[in-house]
Design an enzyme around this catalytic site. Structure first.
Site, PDB file in Angstrom:
ATOM      1  N   ASP A  45      31.627  52.084  57.700  1.00  0.00           N
ATOM      2  CA  ASP A  45      31.285  50.777  57.411  1.00  0.00           C
ATOM      3  C   ASP A  45      29.753  50.931  56.579  1.00  0.00           C
ATOM      4  O   ASP A  45      28.960  51.804  56.703  1.00  0.00           O
ATOM      5  CB  ASP A  45      30.788  50.056  58.848  1.00  0.00           C
ATOM      6  CG  ASP A  45      30.585  48.515  58.485  1.00  0.00           C
ATOM      7  OD1 ASP A  45      29.557  48.103  57.476  1.00  0.00           O
ATOM      8  OD2 ASP A  45      31.043  47.656  59.190  1.00  0.00           O
ATOM      9  N   LYS A  99      36.426  51.308  24.707  1.00  0.00           N
ATOM     10  CA  LYS A  99      37.465  51.207  24.055  1.00  0.00           C
ATOM     11  C   LYS A  99      37.265  51.767  22.518  1.00  0.00           C
ATOM     12  O   LYS A  99      36.381  51.369  21.931  1.00  0.00           O
ATOM     13  CB  LYS A  99      38.070  49.798  23.558  1.00  0.00           C
ATOM     14  CG  LYS A  99      38.631  49.041  24.919  1.00  0.00           C
ATOM     15  CD  LYS A  99      39.015  47.726  24.606  1.00  0.00           C
ATOM     16  CE  LYS A  99      39.601  47.001  25.869  1.00  0.00           C
ATOM     17  NZ  LYS A  99      41.088  46.966  26.110  1.00  0.00           N
ATOM     18  N   GLU A 101      45.236  36.183  26.510  1.00  0.00           N
ATOM     19  CA  GLU A 101      46.219  36.979  27.465  1.00  0.00           C
ATOM     20  C   GLU A 101      47.407  36.185  27.795  1.00  0.00           C
ATOM     21  O   GLU A 101      47.092  34.925  28.096  1.00  0.00           O
ATOM     22  CB  GLU A 101      45.538  37.358  28.765  1.00  0.00           C
ATOM     23  CG  GLU A 101      44.304  38.203  28.470  1.00  0.00           C
ATOM     24  CD  GLU A 101      43.636  38.807  29.663  1.00  0.00           C
ATOM     25  OE1 GLU A 101      43.365  39.803  29.631  1.00  0.00           O
ATOM     26  OE2 GLU A 101      43.000  37.918  30.313  1.00  0.00           O
ATOM     27  N   HIS A 154      32.590  41.172  27.448  1.00  0.00           N
ATOM     28  CA  HIS A 154      33.307  41.803  26.441  1.00  0.00           C
ATOM     29  C   HIS A 154      33.051  40.968  25.188  1.00  0.00           C
ATOM     30  O   HIS A 154      32.812  41.775  23.821  1.00  0.00           O
ATOM     31  CB  HIS A 154      34.684  41.606  26.845  1.00  0.00           C
ATOM     32  CG  HIS A 154      35.224  42.169  27.899  1.00  0.00           C
ATOM     33  ND1 HIS A 154      34.539  43.242  28.738  1.00  0.00           N
ATOM     34  CD2 HIS A 154      36.298  41.842  28.863  1.00  0.00           C
ATOM     35  CE1 HIS A 154      35.214  43.592  29.935  1.00  0.00           C
ATOM     36  NE2 HIS A 154      36.009  42.655  30.036  1.00  0.00           N
ATOM     37  N   LYS A 169      43.789  32.771  29.464  1.00  0.00           N
ATOM     38  CA  LYS A 169      44.680  33.462  30.177  1.00  0.00           C
ATOM     39  C   LYS A 169      45.860  32.342  30.224  1.00  0.00           C
ATOM     40  O   LYS A 169      45.850  31.142  29.810  1.00  0.00           O
ATOM     41  CB  LYS A 169      44.452  33.450  31.863  1.00  0.00           C
ATOM     42  CG  LYS A 169      43.090  34.288  31.852  1.00  0.00           C
ATOM     43  CD  LYS A 169      43.338  35.334  33.125  1.00  0.00           C
ATOM     44  CE  LYS A 169      42.344  36.389  33.201  1.00  0.00           C
ATOM     45  NZ  LYS A 169      42.746  37.689  32.880  1.00  0.00           N
TER      46      LYS A 169
HETATM   47  C1  BG6 Z   1      38.571  42.395  32.673  1.00  0.00           C
HETATM   48  C2  BG6 Z   1      38.809  41.039  33.166  1.00  0.00           C
HETATM   49  O1  BG6 Z   1      37.130  42.763  32.597  1.00  0.00           O
HETATM   50  O2  BG6 Z   1      39.228  42.585  31.470  1.00  0.00           O
HETATM   51  C3  BG6 Z   1      40.122  40.438  33.101  1.00  0.00           C
HETATM   52  O3  BG6 Z   1      38.021  40.977  34.339  1.00  0.00           O
HETATM   53  C4  BG6 Z   1      40.739  40.724  31.707  1.00  0.00           C
HETATM   54  O4  BG6 Z   1      40.394  39.075  33.568  1.00  0.00           O
HETATM   55  C5  BG6 Z   1      40.564  42.187  31.519  1.00  0.00           C
HETATM   56  O5  BG6 Z   1      42.245  40.742  32.058  1.00  0.00           O
HETATM   57  C6  BG6 Z   1      41.170  42.677  30.175  1.00  0.00           C
HETATM   58  O6  BG6 Z   1      40.971  43.815  29.765  1.00  0.00           O
HETATM   59  P1  BG6 Z   1      41.970  44.425  28.443  1.00  0.00           P
HETATM   60  O7  BG6 Z   1      41.376  45.812  28.274  1.00  0.00           O
HETATM   61  O8  BG6 Z   1      43.202  44.447  29.031  1.00  0.00           O
HETATM   62  O9  BG6 Z   1      41.625  43.484  27.363  1.00  0.00           O
END
Ligand code: BG6
Length: 468
Positions: A88, A175, A209, A233, A319
């Site tokens: 824990d 990336k 997405e 991001h 999404k």
């Molecule tokens: C993550 C998010 O940081 O990035 C996700 O929490 C998202 O919701 C993901 O799907 C996308 O990452 P990538 O590299 O697939 O563009």
């Protein structure tokens, strides 16, 4: 004080039984073993009743799911390094057992793949057994839920780790295609003279997405699209597109310039923010039936600098959209005189540079060329480079970031000041939430997102195909 930390000699994964370890960390560790780069023991910590052999089975399954196949000799290398401390996080005895496992280790790295609420408990216990002195931590985004909580999180971490020993993961920074934004801009001299408000009409960044929240409903309810991907991001991508040239490629020189451009960003204006939710989100497990959490956001961002004043930066994330596609499109102004047009053909498009940042990464220049025939007229053509083809295989973001953190290389991690600046930019979205509009799965989000652009329009992935 040296800028660069020594290479770490152990990796401790808190939360080793969790989703992040399963989806990202085990496959990355496997690839590191494959390249003979896994030179440290890996100690998982979790309350689980697992022993080393259960952990190994779990890791094998995770790697198989991610890769489809496993090379047993590579896996054996990984398994040899991998063990677990079961216990824990609130129990001092767990940390005594961990300290015993780490005997002789001088520069441990602690990956906190656990809820931020647990950070201070874990850090206190690590300090009590003397493990924070030379240790470093890796933490995941989102760092906090807003500006005040991010400041508080920093305060907690800074009690035990100085800033140089905190590695905040925003995997977009790992990336290759995102890092290429920096290289493409500053290693090619033809761009700099035109990279400003005199020549650029607008900049758009889209992160679309195709899938929904995929079992992460409870997490998403607490976060929403703006915290999940815009604050981190997307603002990182915009910073790389908009920053001034750094003094050199040193971690702090790069991060200093990022902070400067973030400071020039105005806090978003809620009347220039469209929040959307896909139809069906409220039925996802873990989601409230009357949820107003956004699964889509589109916004107009302004940067008050000499280079960018008046140039709109548009961000769109979502999404359950029509496709999975991440790209930044820089659109140039039209030539001052359109000589080569006639009534029979549509007006030529302005030049664009499209940076494809997702799976199909690369760069495309959208230009005009002579349309075949008697007339002096133009048509769109695309000059396209696919990085897979041009540059060959590249490493996955998590793999690079894990190795960087072990190596003490901070360049691809977010620094505290830039994280706080990014929260400052998005904070009005939480203080004055704008209405939520519904959109159908498989669409491009609510109609209202188009109105945000005035006389501009959203660039879609298909645009580029039609130019080739
Ligand atoms: C993550 C998010 O940081 O990035 C996700 O929490 C998202 O919701 C993901 O799907 C996308 O990452 P990538 O590299 O697939 O563009």
């Amino acid at each position: 004080m040296p800028n660069r930390l020594p290479r770490s000699d152990a990796l401790v994964l808190f939360g080793i039984t969790g989703d992040l370890a399963k989806k990202k960390l085990f496959p990355s560790l496997y690839r590191m073993a494959e390249r003979d780069q896994l030179d440290v023991p890996i100690v998982g910590v979790a309350r689980s009743t697992w022993d080393d052999s259960v952990l190994h089975d779990h890791a094998r399954q995770a790697i198989l799911t991610a890769r489809g196949a496993i090379d047993e000799s590579v896996f054996a290398k990984l398994a040899k390094q991998l063990c677990i401390v079961d216990g824990d996080y609130n129990d001092a005895a767990t940390f005594e057992r961990l300290a015993a496992k780490l005997e002789g280790i001088r520069w441990p790295t602690f990956y906190l793949a656990i809820p931020p609420l647990m950070f201070s408990v874990v850090a206190e216990h690590l300090a009590a057994v003397g493990l924070t002195q030379n240790g470093r931590v890796i933490v995941e985004k989102p760092f906090g839920r807003d500006l005040p909580s991010a400041i508080e999180l920093d305060r907690i971490l800074h009690e035990h780790f100085d800033e140089r020993r905190i590695f905040r993961i925003d995997h977009y920074l790992g990336k290759e295609a995102v890092e290429n934004l920096l290289v493409f801009r500053f290693a090619n001299s033809f761009l700099e003279p035109v990279w400003n408000r005199n020549n650029i009409a607008s900049v758009q960044v889209t992160m679309a997405e195709e899938f929904g929240v995929e079992g992460r409903g409870a997490f998403y309810e607490d976060v929403g699209a703006i915290r999940d991907v815009v604050q981190n991001h997307m603002l990182q991508v915009v910073s790389l597109l908009a920053m001034e040239p750094p003094l050199d490629k040193d971690a702090d020189a790069l991060r200093d310039e990022k902070v400067r451009v973030l400071k020039a960003m105005r806090p978003i204006d809620p009347s220039h923010l469209v929040r959307g939710q896909y139809v069906g989100y409220r039925e996802e497990p873990g989601v409230a039936p009357d949820s107003t959490v956004e699964t889509f956001a589109a916004l107009h961002l302004r940067i008050d600098s000499w280079r960018w004043a008046g140039v709109p930066f548009y961000i769109r994330v979502g999404k359950a959209l029509a496709t999975t596609w991440t790209e930044a499109v820089v659109e140039f102004r039209a030539p001052p005189r359109m000589m080569f047009t006639d009534d029979a053909v549509p007006q030529p498009h302005a030049n664009t540079i499209r940076f494809r940042l997702g799976k199909d990464d690369g760069v495309t220049l959208g230009v005009q060329a002579k349309r075949p025939g008697r007339e002096l007229a133009t048509r769109d053509v695309a000059m396209r480079v696919d990085f897979d083809h041009a540059l060959g295989a590249r490493q996955d973001a998590y793999e690079r970031l894990l190795d960087d953190a072990l190596d003490g290389e901070a360049r691809r991690f977010a620094r505290s000041d830039s994280v706080q600046q990014a929260w400052r930019v998005v904070q009005p979205a939480f203080d004055q939430p704008s209405p939520i509009y519904f959109y159908e799965r498989g669409s491009w989000g609510p109609e209202e997102a188009s109105e945000l652009l005035g006389h501009h329009h959203w660039h879609q992935p298909g645009d580029e195909q039609s130019q080739i």
